[in-house]
Design an enzyme around this catalytic site. Structure first.
Site, mmCIF file in Angstrom:
data_model
loop_
_atom_site.group_PDB
_atom_site.id
_atom_site.type_symbol
_atom_site.label_atom_id
_atom_site.label_comp_id
_atom_site.label_asym_id
_atom_site.label_seq_id
_atom_site.Cartn_x
_atom_site.Cartn_y
_atom_site.Cartn_z
ATOM 1 N N HIS A 36 -34.634 15.037 -36.021
ATOM 2 C CA HIS A 36 -35.729 14.720 -35.105
ATOM 3 C C HIS A 36 -35.915 13.207 -35.022
ATOM 4 O O HIS A 36 -35.341 12.457 -35.810
ATOM 5 C CB HIS A 36 -37.025 15.362 -35.602
ATOM 6 C CG HIS A 36 -37.478 14.773 -36.906
ATOM 7 N ND1 HIS A 36 -36.978 15.191 -38.119
ATOM 8 C CD2 HIS A 36 -38.356 13.774 -37.183
ATOM 9 C CE1 HIS A 36 -37.526 14.481 -39.092
ATOM 10 N NE2 HIS A 36 -38.366 13.601 -38.550
ATOM 11 N N THR A 38 -39.209 10.661 -35.106
ATOM 12 C CA THR A 38 -40.644 10.542 -35.323
ATOM 13 C C THR A 38 -41.225 9.553 -34.319
ATOM 14 O O THR A 38 -40.670 8.481 -34.104
ATOM 15 C CB THR A 38 -40.937 10.063 -36.761
ATOM 16 O OG1 THR A 38 -40.440 11.043 -37.674
ATOM 17 C CG2 THR A 38 -42.427 9.841 -36.990
ATOM 18 N N HIS A 107 -35.288 6.320 -34.439
ATOM 19 C CA HIS A 107 -34.125 6.609 -35.284
ATOM 20 C C HIS A 107 -34.088 8.094 -35.630
ATOM 21 O O HIS A 107 -35.093 8.797 -35.538
ATOM 22 C CB HIS A 107 -34.139 5.771 -36.562
ATOM 23 C CG HIS A 107 -35.267 6.092 -37.482
ATOM 24 N ND1 HIS A 107 -36.497 5.473 -37.399
ATOM 25 C CD2 HIS A 107 -35.369 6.978 -38.505
ATOM 26 C CE1 HIS A 107 -37.296 5.968 -38.326
ATOM 27 N NE2 HIS A 107 -36.635 6.893 -39.016
ATOM 28 N N THR A 109 -32.886 10.336 -38.900
ATOM 29 C CA THR A 109 -32.428 10.303 -40.288
ATOM 30 C C THR A 109 -31.261 11.275 -40.434
ATOM 31 O O THR A 109 -31.355 12.429 -40.022
ATOM 32 C CB THR A 109 -33.562 10.673 -41.256
ATOM 33 O OG1 THR A 109 -34.635 9.745 -41.069
ATOM 34 C CG2 THR A 109 -33.087 10.630 -42.702
#
Length: 150
Positions: A36, A38, A107, A109
């Protein structure tokens, strides 16, 4: 009603992203369903009625992309540019959300176990990043323990 706020957009093409990460030598990759971006992580409580989750999908194409460590606990991310995500982050801050970091950088992860990787040898993901509708939730300080990895 006031609450903390966590907003993210899931990576719709998470399996494709996962396969790329595997091909680049990553291990302990986040499960494709956990990938995902954020947008908000507000420990400060705010009135959610000022905001509505955006239901549209977003396609991120092109732009500068980098593989970078995040923090000092082994997290490795794909950083990328998106005016749409950055503008939305600003909108949520303007509605009263807090943000504990210096700035916002979209970004994804990849892993929390990448401290031993030579990141200079990894080719950043260059395909389309497909993001689903926003998900709103209260902050879960124990979120990391719930992640699935390979």
């Amino acid at each position: 009603m006031l609450n903390t706020l966590y907003v993210n957009r899931p990576v719709i093409n998470g399996k494709q992203f996962y396969d790329w990460a595997k091909s680049q030598g990553f291990t302990n990759i986040l499960d494709p369903n956990d990938l995902h971006v954020t947008i908000a992580y507000s420990k400060k409580q705010l009135d959610w009625s000022k905001l509505n989750p955006l239901k549209n999908n977003i396609r991120i194409t092109g732009g500068k992309r980098e593989i970078k460590p995040l923090g000092n606990e082994g997290a490795v991310v794909l950083k990328f540019e998106s005016n749409i995500l950055t503008d939305r982050w600003k909108q949520i801050l303007d509605a009263g959300a807090s943000w504990d970091w210096e700035s916002y950088q979209p970004h994804i992860t990849i892993t929390y176990n990448g401290s031993k990787l030579n990141l200079n040898k990894i080719e950043p993901y260059d395909q389309v990043i497909e993001l689903g509708p926003e998900k709103f939730d209260k902050l879960d300080e124990n979120w990391k323990s719930k992640l699935k990895k390979d």
